[in-house]
Design a protein around this motif. Structure first.
Motif, PDB file in Angstrom:
ATOM      1  N   MET A 165      36.875  52.538  44.800  1.00 58.66           N
ATOM      2  CA  MET A 165      37.216  51.495  45.833  1.00 58.66           C
ATOM      3  C   MET A 165      38.655  51.098  45.021  1.00 58.66           C
ATOM      4  O   MET A 165      38.828  50.736  43.745  1.00 58.66           O
ATOM      5  N   ASP A 166      39.713  50.864  45.871  1.00 60.91           N
ATOM      6  CA  ASP A 166      40.892  50.480  45.192  1.00 60.91           C
ATOM      7  C   ASP A 166      40.815  48.803  45.191  1.00 60.91           C
ATOM      8  O   ASP A 166      40.500  48.221  46.058  1.00 60.91           O
ATOM      9  N   HIS A 167      41.696  48.466  44.140  1.00 62.46           N
ATOM     10  CA  HIS A 167      41.935  47.088  43.818  1.00 62.46           C
ATOM     11  C   HIS A 167      43.327  46.828  43.613  1.00 62.46           C
ATOM     12  O   HIS A 167      44.000  47.667  43.190  1.00 62.46           O
ATOM     13  N   LEU A 168      43.582  45.485  43.985  1.00 63.28           N
ATOM     14  CA  LEU A 168      45.107  45.111  43.706  1.00 63.28           C
ATOM     15  C   LEU A 168      44.990  43.862  43.044  1.00 63.28           C
ATOM     16  O   LEU A 168      44.244  42.874  43.495  1.00 63.28           O
ATOM     17  N   LEU A 169      46.019  43.737  42.051  1.00 64.59           N
ATOM     18  CA  LEU A 169      46.394  42.680  41.398  1.00 64.59           C
ATOM     19  C   LEU A 169      47.530  41.774  41.968  1.00 64.59           C
ATOM     20  O   LEU A 169      48.482  42.581  41.859  1.00 64.59           O
ATOM     21  N   GLN A 170      47.333  40.585  42.431  1.00 65.95           N
ATOM     22  CA  GLN A 170      48.708  39.951  42.827  1.00 65.95           C
ATOM     23  C   GLN A 170      48.527  38.520  42.463  1.00 65.95           C
ATOM     24  O   GLN A 170      47.469  38.135  42.124  1.00 65.95           O
ATOM     25  N   PRO A 171      49.747  37.918  42.557  1.00 64.21           N
ATOM     26  CA  PRO A 171      49.771  36.283  42.355  1.00 64.21           C
ATOM     27  C   PRO A 171      48.744  35.628  43.222  1.00 64.21           C
ATOM     28  O   PRO A 171      48.675  35.896  44.419  1.00 64.21           O
ATOM     29  N   VAL A 172      48.179  34.754  42.641  1.00 59.96           N
ATOM     30  CA  VAL A 172      46.992  33.947  43.197  1.00 59.96           C
ATOM     31  C   VAL A 172      47.805  33.187  44.248  1.00 59.96           C
ATOM     32  O   VAL A 172      48.724  32.749  44.074  1.00 59.96           O
ATOM     33  N   LEU A 173      47.248  33.011  45.593  1.00 58.89           N
ATOM     34  CA  LEU A 173      47.703  32.190  46.636  1.00 58.89           C
ATOM     35  C   LEU A 173      46.696  31.227  46.875  1.00 58.89           C
ATOM     36  O   LEU A 173      45.491  31.173  46.698  1.00 58.89           O
ATOM     37  N   PRO A 174      47.139  29.971  47.450  1.00 63.12           N
ATOM     38  CA  PRO A 174      46.504  28.997  48.000  1.00 63.12           C
ATOM     39  C   PRO A 174      45.177  29.342  48.635  1.00 63.12           C
ATOM     40  O   PRO A 174      44.196  28.673  48.542  1.00 63.12           O
ATOM     41  N   ALA A 175      45.116  30.369  49.450  1.00 65.26           N
ATOM     42  CA  ALA A 175      44.179  30.646  50.220  1.00 65.26           C
ATOM     43  C   ALA A 175      42.901  31.313  49.036  1.00 65.26           C
ATOM     44  O   ALA A 175      41.646  31.291  49.681  1.00 65.26           O
ATOM     45  N   HIS A 176      43.347  31.433  47.999  1.00 63.78           N
ATOM     46  CA  HIS A 176      42.157  32.044  46.924  1.00 63.78           C
ATOM     47  C   HIS A 176      41.677  30.821  46.365  1.00 63.78           C
ATOM     48  O   HIS A 176      40.445  30.883  45.495  1.00 63.78           O
ATOM     49  N   PHE A 177      42.342  29.610  46.349  1.00 69.10           N
ATOM     50  CA  PHE A 177      41.824  28.515  45.394  1.00 69.10           C
ATOM     51  C   PHE A 177      40.332  28.096  45.438  1.00 69.10           C
ATOM     52  O   PHE A 177      39.625  27.935  44.529  1.00 69.10           O
ATOM     53  N   ALA A 178      40.041  27.911  46.890  1.00 66.66           N
ATOM     54  CA  ALA A 178      38.616  27.343  47.091  1.00 66.66           C
ATOM     55  C   ALA A 178      37.558  28.500  46.483  1.00 66.66           C
ATOM     56  O   ALA A 178      36.468  28.246  46.188  1.00 66.66           O
ATOM     57  N   VAL A 179      37.964  29.755  46.874  1.00 66.11           N
ATOM     58  CA  VAL A 179      37.229  31.066  46.543  1.00 66.11           C
ATOM     59  C   VAL A 179      36.834  30.890  45.010  1.00 66.11           C
ATOM     60  O   VAL A 179      35.691  30.898  44.584  1.00 66.11           O
ATOM     61  N   ILE A 180      37.841  30.748  44.108  1.00 64.35           N
ATOM     62  CA  ILE A 180      37.729  30.889  42.719  1.00 64.35           C
ATOM     63  C   ILE A 180      37.082  29.592  42.243  1.00 64.35           C
ATOM     64  O   ILE A 180      36.277  29.699  41.614  1.00 64.35           O
ATOM     65  N   ALA A 181      37.380  28.319  42.677  1.00 66.71           N
ATOM     66  CA  ALA A 181      36.675  27.402  42.502  1.00 66.71           C
ATOM     67  C   ALA A 181      35.135  27.318  42.612  1.00 66.71           C
ATOM     68  O   ALA A 181      34.388  26.514  42.036  1.00 66.71           O
ATOM     69  N   GLY A 182      34.997  28.072  43.697  1.00 64.20           N
ATOM     70  CA  GLY A 182      33.309  27.920  44.222  1.00 64.20           C
ATOM     71  C   GLY A 182      32.786  29.062  43.315  1.00 64.20           C
ATOM     72  O   GLY A 182      31.432  28.893  43.344  1.00 64.20           O
ATOM     73  N   TRP A 183      33.308  29.858  42.551  1.00 62.19           N
ATOM     74  CA  TRP A 183      32.576  30.574  41.535  1.00 62.19           C
ATOM     75  C   TRP A 183      32.006  29.675  40.393  1.00 62.19           C
ATOM     76  O   TRP A 183      30.931  30.235  39.551  1.00 62.19           O
ATOM     77  N   LEU A 184      32.343  28.618  40.203  1.00 67.89           N
ATOM     78  CA  LEU A 184      32.103  27.761  39.198  1.00 67.89           C
ATOM     79  C   LEU A 184      30.983  26.614  39.558  1.00 67.89           C
ATOM     80  O   LEU A 184      31.144  25.906  40.424  1.00 67.89           O
ATOM     81  N   ASP A 185      29.810  26.880  39.216  1.00 70.21           N
ATOM     82  CA  ASP A 185      28.585  26.089  39.633  1.00 70.21           C
ATOM     83  C   ASP A 185      28.121  25.050  39.112  1.00 70.21           C
ATOM     84  O   ASP A 185      27.117  24.512  39.500  1.00 70.21           O
ATOM     85  N   SER A 186      28.755  24.504  38.136  1.00 71.65           N
ATOM     86  CA  SER A 186      28.478  23.443  37.397  1.00 71.65           C
ATOM     87  C   SER A 186      29.587  22.714  36.506  1.00 71.65           C
ATOM     88  O   SER A 186      30.561  23.401  36.340  1.00 71.65           O
ATOM     89  N   PRO A 187      29.511  21.578  36.135  1.00 72.71           N
ATOM     90  CA  PRO A 187      30.649  20.877  35.227  1.00 72.71           C
ATOM     91  C   PRO A 187      30.942  21.674  33.991  1.00 72.71           C
ATOM     92  O   PRO A 187      31.730  22.103  33.354  1.00 72.71           O
ATOM     93  N   ALA A 188      29.592  22.015  33.329  1.00 73.50           N
ATOM     94  CA  ALA A 188      29.616  22.933  32.302  1.00 73.50           C
ATOM     95  C   ALA A 188      30.364  24.259  32.148  1.00 73.50           C
ATOM     96  O   ALA A 188      31.104  24.493  31.529  1.00 73.50           O
ATOM     97  N   ALA A 189      29.928  24.790  33.490  1.00 76.71           N
ATOM     98  CA  ALA A 189      30.604  26.188  33.658  1.00 76.71           C
ATOM     99  C   ALA A 189      32.113  25.892  33.945  1.00 76.71           C
ATOM    100  O   ALA A 189      33.020  27.012  33.306  1.00 76.71           O
ATOM    101  N   THR A 190      32.617  25.124  34.536  1.00 76.05           N
ATOM    102  CA  THR A 190      33.887  24.660  34.713  1.00 76.05           C
ATOM    103  C   THR A 190      34.675  24.484  33.218  1.00 76.05           C
ATOM    104  O   THR A 190      35.684  24.883  33.269  1.00 76.05           O
TER     105      THR A 190
END
Length: 155
Positions: free
Chosen positions: A1-26
């Motif tokens: 599978m091909d993957h692409l590294l690109q500058p993070v965009l505002p559309a990604h912010f909620a996705v990334i923030a959602g990966w952190l499931d607790s205050p301790a993880a954040t």
């Protein structure tokens, strides 16, 4: 599978923030001084100091964000990698290696650094093994009981 590294965009912010499931993880991932919960809107960029510390999103072939990392120059010739994370749903498929390989290459290309550094929690054995496999070596004089400080020469 091909993957692409690109500058993070505002559309990604909620996705990334959602990966952190607790205050301790954040806190472990983002460090002190970052709001908890991590903002999922435009405040995300300010919270992670994106203008000064470029953020990069790893996208899969469908354009889904599956990883994130940042880098910033600490001194001339030295660049630090941080806030590295792979989506919990995508872990165990080698994407950490894909992300790190691409992020390291991008950091060197953009900063012309001769050394890359990072910190990793000692108990995160999968990450420690990956970083060692990618040529990072622990600098014991800079380590703490909880964290390894690792470095890799780029040339």
């Amino acid at each position: 599978m091909d993957h692409l590294l690109q500058p993070v965009l505002p559309a990604h912010f909620a996705v990334i923030a959602g990966w952190l499931d607790s205050p301790a993880a954040t806190l472990r991932w983002a460090g002190p001084g970052v709001p908890i919960p991590l903002p999922a809107d435009d405040a995300f960029a300010a919270a992670l100091a994106l203008p000064a510390r470029p953020g990069w999103a790893l996208l899969d072939a469908d354009g889904t964000c599956v990883g994130f990392g940042q880098y910033w120059q600490t001194t001339p010739g030295n660049t630090h990698l941080g806030r590295i994370i792979v989506s919990p749903q995508a872990r165990g498929r080698g994407l950490g290696r894909v992300l790190m390989t691409a992020l390291c290459a991008e950091a060197v290309r953009r900063t012309a650094s001769v050394q890359l550094t990072l910190k990793v929690y000692r108990e995160n054995q999968a990450a420690v093994a990956l970083y060692r496999d990618l040529g990072f070596v622990a600098s014991e004089d800079a380590c703490t009981p909880e964290l390894l400080f690792m470095a890799r020469r780029t040339a």
